[in-house]
Design an enzyme around this catalytic site. Structure first.
Site, PDB file in Angstrom:
ATOM      1  N   THR A  47       0.840  -1.062   0.116  1.00 27.57           N
ATOM      2  CA  THR A  47      -0.097  -0.108  -0.115  1.00 27.57           C
ATOM      3  C   THR A  47       0.768   1.177   0.061  1.00 27.57           C
ATOM      4  O   THR A  47       0.424   2.350  -0.385  1.00 27.57           O
ATOM      5  CB  THR A  47      -0.904   0.002   1.215  1.00 27.57           C
ATOM      6  OG1 THR A  47      -1.823  -1.252   1.161  1.00 27.57           O
ATOM      7  CG2 THR A  47      -1.796   1.123   1.330  1.00 27.57           C
ATOM      8  N   TYR A 137       6.425 -12.106   4.975  1.00 26.62           N
ATOM      9  CA  TYR A 137       5.160 -11.645   4.275  1.00 26.62           C
ATOM     10  C   TYR A 137       5.092 -12.269   2.838  1.00 26.62           C
ATOM     11  O   TYR A 137       5.871 -12.416   2.141  1.00 26.62           O
ATOM     12  CB  TYR A 137       5.408  -9.876   3.842  1.00 26.62           C
ATOM     13  CG  TYR A 137       4.444  -9.220   3.083  1.00 26.62           C
ATOM     14  CD1 TYR A 137       3.171  -9.463   2.957  1.00 26.62           C
ATOM     15  CD2 TYR A 137       4.832  -7.877   2.377  1.00 26.62           C
ATOM     16  CE1 TYR A 137       2.377  -8.880   2.105  1.00 26.62           C
ATOM     17  CE2 TYR A 137       4.022  -7.152   1.648  1.00 26.62           C
ATOM     18  CZ  TYR A 137       2.778  -7.631   1.540  1.00 26.62           C
ATOM     19  OH  TYR A 137       1.899  -7.103   0.725  1.00 26.62           O
ATOM     20  N   LYS A 166       2.527 -12.228   7.527  1.00 25.13           N
ATOM     21  CA  LYS A 166       1.177 -11.473   7.161  1.00 25.13           C
ATOM     22  C   LYS A 166       1.078 -12.414   5.607  1.00 25.13           C
ATOM     23  O   LYS A 166       1.945 -12.250   4.601  1.00 25.13           O
ATOM     24  CB  LYS A 166       1.719 -10.188   6.494  1.00 25.13           C
ATOM     25  CG  LYS A 166       0.562  -9.559   5.933  1.00 25.13           C
ATOM     26  CD  LYS A 166       1.084  -8.324   5.229  1.00 25.13           C
ATOM     27  CE  LYS A 166      -0.206  -7.505   4.414  1.00 25.13           C
ATOM     28  NZ  LYS A 166       0.311  -6.288   3.562  1.00 25.13           N
ATOM     29  N   VAL A 208      -3.905  -6.947   8.088  1.00 17.04           N
ATOM     30  CA  VAL A 208      -3.096  -5.936   7.701  1.00 17.04           C
ATOM     31  C   VAL A 208      -3.945  -5.239   6.691  1.00 17.04           C
ATOM     32  O   VAL A 208      -3.902  -5.914   5.594  1.00 17.04           O
ATOM     33  CB  VAL A 208      -1.558  -6.315   7.472  1.00 17.04           C
ATOM     34  CG1 VAL A 208      -0.951  -5.095   6.944  1.00 17.04           C
ATOM     35  CG2 VAL A 208      -0.953  -6.958   8.579  1.00 17.04           C
TER      36      VAL A 208
END
Length: 301
Positions: A47, A137, A166, A208
């Site tokens: 993001t 991640y 994540k 998240v």
């Protein structure tokens, strides 16, 4: 060691019209999110357009968020980069500035086999103290590499500071596998905003969420209702959160988040090339859709 939990907001990175990072707007966004009750901040991830920033810029943003947050919420800095040396430099920097932990995405674009992925994460984890929290991640749809459960297990066995993952692909079978890593002592947070509540029910610690950068309220309300064992309310809040996800196209273009924040009075600047800002017509359509959603949910928050 600190964990990611609750509503962990993936932050956008503000740029001016010439593509320069605007640190004052990073600080303003940090304050906005804390005021809305999010539990953790996660700057410089997908993001945050991380791969479009230099190491110097990423350090400056990380410092701004950590300083502004001032221990009021948990802050994990995403440090994954296109080469291992940059990732290690950013990991060490996050520790030095007092972040609570880091996230590290898999190597991207170029294919990496299971052994290469294992050694990569072990090397990065070994570059910081073993009491500094690290989340793996995995976002295979973007990175082109998938971190298998058995590989993550091997990493955890070799690195005490790797405490969670994540996972940003909507596969609950894999989520369940991850939850069993390290005999169940492993933190899992999905990156699929629309699956927040069912993920909590499975045993995940939080989400998240990129959408929560623009509209944290329904996500915070979903988590609070779940923790209060009010399942009916949690379902209602998740439904509203999902509607915001769909309106903001689930982060397929970060302009949706940035324009939504500006509509709310939080100026987070522009996109960085090659992405371009929305046209005036696109912004007007988005404003109308968000105003309708806000009217529907105003009395619920």
């Amino acid at each position: 060691m600190k964990h990611l939990y609750g509503v962990t907001t993936a932050m956008v990175t503000p740029f001016d019209e010439n593509g320069r990072v605007e640190l004052d707007k990073v600080e303003n966004l940090t304050e906005f999110l804390i005021s809305k009750g999010v539990h953790c901040l996660y700057p410089l991830g997908t993001t945050g357009e991380m791969l479009r920033l230099s190491v110097h810029e990423r350090k400056a943003v990380a410092e701004s968020v950590v300083k502004k947050a001032s221990n009021r919420v948990t802050v994990f800095i995403h440090v994954g980069a296109m080469n291992q040396d940059d990732t290690i430099e950013l990991a060490k920097h996050a520790y030095e500035i007092g972040a609570d932990g880091i996230g590290v995405v898999t190597p991207a674009f170029f294919g990496a086999n299971d052994k290469e992925l294992e050694e990569y994460f072990v090397t990065v984890a070994s570059s910081v103290p073993e009491d500094f929290s690290i989340y793996l991640y995995n976002i295979p749809q973007c990175a082109a590499n998938d971190l298998k459960t058995e590989v993550a297990q091997k990493i955890v066995e070799r690195c005490k500071n790797v405490i969670g993952i994540k996972y940003s692909y909507p596969d609950f079978l894999r989520v369940n596998e991850y939850l069993n890593i390290n005999k169940g002592d492993f933190s899992v947070v999905p990156g699929a905003d629309r699956l927040f509540l069912p993920a909590l029910a499975m045993g995940c610690e939080g989400v998240v969420s990129g959408v929560s950068c623009a509209y944290p309220e329904p996500f915070v309300a979903t988590y609070n209702a779940f923790k209060e064992n009010n399942v009916e309310k949690a379902r209602k809040m998740q439904k509203i959160a999902t509607e915001y996800c769909e309106t903001l196209k689930n982060g397929s273009n970060m302009s949706y988040f940035k324009e939504a924040l500006k509509i709310r009075g939080v100026d987070v600047g522009h996109m960085r090339a090659p992405q371009i800002d929305f046209t005036a017509e696109e912004i007007d359509l988005l404003r109308l859709a968000l105003e309708d959603l806000e009217k529907q949910s105003a009395e619920l928050f």
